[in-house]
Structures are given as structure tokens and as C-alpha cells.
Design an enzyme around this catalytic site. Sequence first.
Site, PDB file in Angstrom:
ATOM      1  N   ASP A 135      55.891  -6.434 -59.503  1.00 35.82           N
ATOM      2  CA  ASP A 135      57.100  -5.609 -59.565  1.00 35.82           C
ATOM      3  C   ASP A 135      57.921  -5.965 -60.804  1.00 35.82           C
ATOM      4  O   ASP A 135      58.682  -6.930 -60.802  1.00 35.82           O
ATOM      5  CB  ASP A 135      57.931  -5.823 -58.286  1.00 35.82           C
ATOM      6  CG  ASP A 135      59.199  -4.962 -58.276  1.00 35.82           C
ATOM      7  OD1 ASP A 135      59.307  -4.062 -59.129  1.00 35.82           O
ATOM      8  OD2 ASP A 135      60.058  -5.212 -57.399  1.00 35.82           O
ATOM      9  N   LYS A 171      63.510  -5.485 -64.596  1.00 37.45           N
ATOM     10  CA  LYS A 171      64.143  -6.716 -64.130  1.00 37.45           C
ATOM     11  C   LYS A 171      64.419  -7.650 -65.307  1.00 37.45           C
ATOM     12  O   LYS A 171      63.703  -7.597 -66.306  1.00 37.45           O
ATOM     13  CB  LYS A 171      63.200  -7.447 -63.159  1.00 37.45           C
ATOM     14  CG  LYS A 171      63.068  -6.813 -61.801  1.00 37.45           C
ATOM     15  CD  LYS A 171      62.144  -7.620 -60.910  1.00 37.45           C
ATOM     16  CE  LYS A 171      62.010  -6.997 -59.527  1.00 37.45           C
ATOM     17  NZ  LYS A 171      63.260  -7.018 -58.755  1.00 37.45           N
ATOM     18  N   ARG A 188      60.744   0.602 -50.825  1.00 36.71           N
ATOM     19  CA  ARG A 188      61.039   1.629 -49.813  1.00 36.71           C
ATOM     20  C   ARG A 188      60.341   2.943 -50.132  1.00 36.71           C
ATOM     21  O   ARG A 188      60.039   3.725 -49.240  1.00 36.71           O
ATOM     22  CB  ARG A 188      62.560   1.780 -49.672  1.00 36.71           C
ATOM     23  CG  ARG A 188      63.262   2.216 -50.908  1.00 36.71           C
ATOM     24  CD  ARG A 188      64.761   1.913 -50.892  1.00 36.71           C
ATOM     25  NE  ARG A 188      65.062   0.526 -51.239  1.00 36.71           N
ATOM     26  CZ  ARG A 188      66.293   0.009 -51.295  1.00 36.71           C
ATOM     27  NH1 ARG A 188      67.338   0.752 -50.962  1.00 36.71           N
ATOM     28  NH2 ARG A 188      66.487  -1.244 -51.628  1.00 36.71           N
ATOM     29  N   GLU A 217      61.557   0.131 -55.357  1.00 37.54           N
ATOM     30  CA  GLU A 217      60.276   0.829 -55.216  1.00 37.54           C
ATOM     31  C   GLU A 217      59.613   0.563 -53.867  1.00 37.54           C
ATOM     32  O   GLU A 217      58.806   1.365 -53.405  1.00 37.54           O
ATOM     33  CB  GLU A 217      59.321   0.423 -56.348  1.00 37.54           C
ATOM     34  CG  GLU A 217      58.523  -0.866 -56.127  1.00 37.54           C
ATOM     35  CD  GLU A 217      59.380  -2.117 -55.989  1.00 37.54           C
ATOM     36  OE1 GLU A 217      60.539  -2.087 -56.438  1.00 37.54           O
ATOM     37  OE2 GLU A 217      58.899  -3.118 -55.421  1.00 37.54           O
ATOM     38  N   LYS A 231      53.999  -3.990 -47.465  1.00 39.34           N
ATOM     39  CA  LYS A 231      54.338  -3.632 -48.848  1.00 39.34           C
ATOM     40  C   LYS A 231      53.397  -4.397 -49.773  1.00 39.34           C
ATOM     41  O   LYS A 231      53.360  -5.631 -49.757  1.00 39.34           O
ATOM     42  CB  LYS A 231      55.795  -3.990 -49.165  1.00 39.34           C
ATOM     43  CG  LYS A 231      56.171  -3.851 -50.655  1.00 39.34           C
ATOM     44  CD  LYS A 231      57.632  -4.183 -50.936  1.00 39.34           C
ATOM     45  CE  LYS A 231      57.931  -4.221 -52.438  1.00 39.34           C
ATOM     46  NZ  LYS A 231      59.320  -4.600 -52.752  1.00 39.34           N
TER      47      LYS A 231
HETATM   48  N1  BES Z   1      60.715  -6.922 -54.692  1.00 38.40           N
HETATM   49  C1  BES Z   1      62.106  -6.747 -54.856  1.00 38.40           C
HETATM   50  C2  BES Z   1      62.924  -7.571 -53.879  1.00 38.40           C
HETATM   51  C3  BES Z   1      63.038  -9.038 -54.181  1.00 38.40           C
HETATM   52  C4  BES Z   1      63.790  -9.486 -55.246  1.00 38.40           C
HETATM   53  C5  BES Z   1      62.447  -9.962 -53.347  1.00 38.40           C
HETATM   54  C6  BES Z   1      63.918 -10.841 -55.473  1.00 38.40           C
HETATM   55  C7  BES Z   1      62.589 -11.301 -53.570  1.00 38.40           C
HETATM   56  C8  BES Z   1      63.313 -11.750 -54.641  1.00 38.40           C
HETATM   57  C9  BES Z   1      62.480  -5.287 -54.646  1.00 38.40           C
HETATM   58  O1  BES Z   1      61.541  -4.364 -55.043  1.00 38.40           O
HETATM   59  C10 BES Z   1      63.704  -5.037 -55.452  1.00 38.40           C
HETATM   60  O2  BES Z   1      63.618  -5.130 -56.638  1.00 38.40           O
HETATM   61  N2  BES Z   1      64.801  -4.748 -54.789  1.00 38.40           N
HETATM   62  C11 BES Z   1      66.034  -4.535 -55.453  1.00 38.40           C
HETATM   63  C12 BES Z   1      66.725  -3.368 -54.791  1.00 38.40           C
HETATM   64  C13 BES Z   1      67.921  -2.873 -55.533  1.00 38.40           C
HETATM   65  C14 BES Z   1      67.497  -2.229 -56.846  1.00 38.40           C
HETATM   66  C15 BES Z   1      68.651  -1.885 -54.674  1.00 38.40           C
HETATM   67  C16 BES Z   1      66.866  -5.821 -55.312  1.00 38.40           C
HETATM   68  O3  BES Z   1      66.829  -6.444 -54.277  1.00 38.40           O
HETATM   69  O4  BES Z   1      67.518  -6.175 -56.292  1.00 38.40           O
HETATM   70 ZN    ZN Z   2      59.599  -4.986 -55.044  1.00 37.52          ZN
HETATM   71 MN    MN Z   3      61.715  -3.869 -57.104  1.00 40.41          MN
END
Ligand code: BES
Ligand code: ZN
Ligand code: MN
Length: 489
Positions: free
Chosen positions: A267, A274, A348, A346, A262
Site C-alpha cells: 500500500d 504515503k 474499504r 483503498e 484485505k
Molecule cells: N493500510 C492502511 C492502514 C494502516 C496505516 C495500517 C498504518 C497500519 C498502519 C490503510 O489503507 C490506510 O492507508 N488508511 C488510511 C485511511 C485514511 C486515508 C482515511 C489511514 O489510516 O491513514
Molecule cells: Zn491499506
Molecule cells: Mn491505504
Amino acid sequence: MQFSAKVSDICKQRSACAIIAVDSKNRLTASGDALDKAGNGKLSALLKRGDLGKATASTLLIPQLDGGAERVLLVRAGGSSLSQADFRKLANASAKAVTGFKNATSYLAELTVSDADTTWQAQQLALAAGLAGYKFTRCLSDAKPNALANFTVHAADKKQLKAVQVGIDQGSAQALGSNIARELGNLPGNICTPSYLASEAKALAKKHAKLTTTVLDNKKMESLGMGAFMSVAKGSDEPAAMIAMNYKGGKAGQKPIVLVGKGITFDTGGISIKPGMQMDEMKFDMCGAASVFGVMNALVEMNAPVNVVGVVAAAENMPSGRASKPGDIVTSMSGKTIEILNTDAEGRLVLCDALTWAGKFKPSVVIDIATLTGACVIALGNHATGLYANQDKLAEELLAAGENTGDRAWRMPLWDEYHAQLKSNFADLQNIGGREAGSVTAACFLSQFAQGYKWAHLDIAGSAWNSGGAKGATGRPVPLLLQYILNKK
Ligand code: BES
Ligand code: ZN
Ligand code: MN
């Protein structure tokens, strides 16, 4: 950093620092004893005074005694039997203590470790030294890199020398790969863009005849039908890149291991933006891709006799007038339609098309590596990578490689029951599965695209970087991946 194995006499071997172990009863190993003798018991007298801490891996730096080294670093080993975890602590603590010196010779492989041989010890020592020597200096106006340039592991005799050399070769390659991953991970999002990753991949191919790089541009991705990947990329002004680095070091007909990283270079969450706190850490959202670069660099450096393809799905996740919105439905390369309920899920979306594309390399196995979910950090913290696999043997081999290197993973389920959370009213599936088991449902989503081959998914959201004072990329899971690949050859 240069690494070497050497049968050396501690009383004569010149070095900026000799590293020797002392057990809980102040007993030394063979070289320590020799040094003590040469100094008529000065070392044991010093130990009796109790200056070296009792806790395992305490260190004490002392000026020259009577050997050929300018300094001696004493490291506290435990009682009579030393566990692998303890030895790792010794390796890390001693490595950190010598980074300021030009060179060091470690006599720690003289210790006996439960369930581990000399090769393993040398591997751990080289890995620890290589990792400790890394420092991010690229964006400093006055860069002072660490001094440590040569690290030697002492072997007792000719026979042991071979075992030490094998371990050093493994450990130093793992450190080199990890540090390349750390450097890419630590680079800020304004430097490390998808195009930057693409040019790194092209540069690697230029340097090595056995590696070729392909970068798909927008037009090509469009024609391949990578609608899920492009739905993420389109919100950003930075052009996205789907990258493949194809390394052919093995036999011609041998099916490759395909790694898929990935590579979200930043992000923001997109329209599902976020919160601001610690958002800077989302520059690390390409650490899966960085680990693929680390592994590919290490393989070409070692001239490893294996076939491995490193795929990187690189894009920036931004909000804009062109960005995807919650509720949008896109068609992935596999033909499956996806309802995007949250644009922050994003990873996935870019990975599902990369996994479909990976099938074209006729892989023996596909392993994706992704900072995929915050939920994985809640489940496992930063100690273990979350491991998912559609085959038990593959899962066991990856777990074993992680145990061996100290870069551990923990297996999580992909049961049918969890898949129900991804049912959409409007498309074949939706891209989020609700609050419960967030890391599992993300993996279940991916599994629906990892069809027709053996597949594992490593969720490195917790293990890829440290936060707080020690903020920085860790280089994980490069040691695990390299160990797995080299075990296969
Ligand atoms: N890159 C993030 C995952 C992440 C968040 C890794 C914090 C390390 C620390 C990923 O793209 C993401 O934002 N995932 C969301 C998924 C949710 C919207 C279902 C998450 O984990 O909040
Ligand atoms: Zn991400
Ligand atoms: Mn994300």
C-alpha cells in the site's frame, strides 16, 4: 513441530529440557518435587540461594539434576492463585527459552490457574511453543531455523491425558495457522504479489480434496461489476485477484462461515501517496488475507468438521498514469456509487466488493479481517484488535474467543451518527469520513455493503504486526478466528 501429550516420570523421561514451575515461596509442583527428592534436595537448595528471579515468568536454565532431562528450565509462577494472564506469561517465557533445543517437556500444566482447566493450559502451552519456534528465514542466504522439533506437555494421569491432548490439538492448530499467516505477512511485496496469493490458494486446493479454489480474473471481475475493487487494482502493473477458498468439512447443507481478508500486497497510498517513513511496513497490508490463509490451512490440517469459505481481495495500491485520482467516482458491485476522496483509503474499496461477492456463498456469518486504519492503532495500540459487528451475539462470541486464546479484541460502535461523516455531494457515499473516529467511519463504510447477513469486521491495523526491533507479523487474529470457528462445530 510435533506436539504430544504424555504421562511421564520426570525422573526417567528423556528430553533436552524439562520445564518446571516454582511459586513465589519456592514451592514446586508434583514433578518438581519428585525431581528434588531424587536429588536429595539439590533443587530446593539451589532455589534457596535465590538465583531464580522473583518476577513472574523469570526463568533459570540449569544443567542436568537427577532426572532424565539434559537440562531443567525453572520458571517463576506467582503466588497461590495464578491468573490466566500470568500463566500465558509463563507459557511464552518458557517457550522462548527452549527454542534452541531439539525437544522439551513442559510440566507447567501441573499448575492451578484461576477460571481455567487443563485443556486451556495445554492449548496455551502448545500455542506459545509453536509461535516461539517460528523464524523468518526464507530470504536469508544462510538460514538457520530454530531447533525445537518436539514439544511435549506432561499430564498427571490417563484422565488428564485426554484433556491435555484436546488442548494441544487446538493450540498447535492455532500456532500452525498463525505461523503461515506470519510467513505470508513477512514476505516482501516483490515476492508476495496478488498472483502469488492466488497460486498459494490454488496449491492448497491441489493438496486437499475438501477444498476448492476459485480465482476471478480481470474480465470476470469486470463482468460482475466490481468497480470499487478494480479502481484500486488498475494503478498497478501487478494483476489483481479476487480469491475464494471453499472448504467443505461439515454437513452438506450447512451454511458456511465466510472470512474476507484485505490483501493489499503493498500500500503506497496511490496518488494520495504515503510519506516515506516506515512505508516498508505497508507490505503487511495483506495481513488480513494472510490470516484467512492461516485459518484455511489449519482447518484442512485438522480435517475440521465445518464449512468455511476464505475470500481474499488481493491487489497492489500504486500511483501511476492509470491510477484512480481523488474525486474519481466509481460504481461498486452493489450498485452504490463511491467518491474516492483519498486513494489511500483503498482497503474499504477492495473490501466492499468482496463483501457483496461474499453474499453469493449464502453465509451463516461473514467476518472481514483488515489492516484498515491507522486510526485503530491510535485508539487501541497493538494490544487489541478493533471489533465491529451488526449483531450482539456474534460480537460476544468473537470477544470470548479472543479472551480465551489471549488474542484479544475490543468492541467499537457502528452508530448512525457516525454514518453522516460519509455523505458525499456527488455520489452515494465517499470513501473517507474525516479525522475524527477514523476506524469507526471506515467500519461504517463497510457495514453499508455487509447487507443481508450477520457480519463482523476486525480492524487488525495495530495487532497484525510489530514495528521496531521486533518487526514482523504476529499471526493475529488467527487464534481468535480458529477458536471462534471450533466453538461453533
Ligand atoms: N493500510 C492502511 C492502514 C494502516 C496505516 C495500517 C498504518 C497500519 C498502519 C490503510 O489503507 C490506510 O492507508 N488508511 C488510511 C485511511 C485514511 C486515508 C482515511 C489511514 O489510516 O491513514
Ligand atoms: Zn491499506
Ligand atoms: Mn491505504
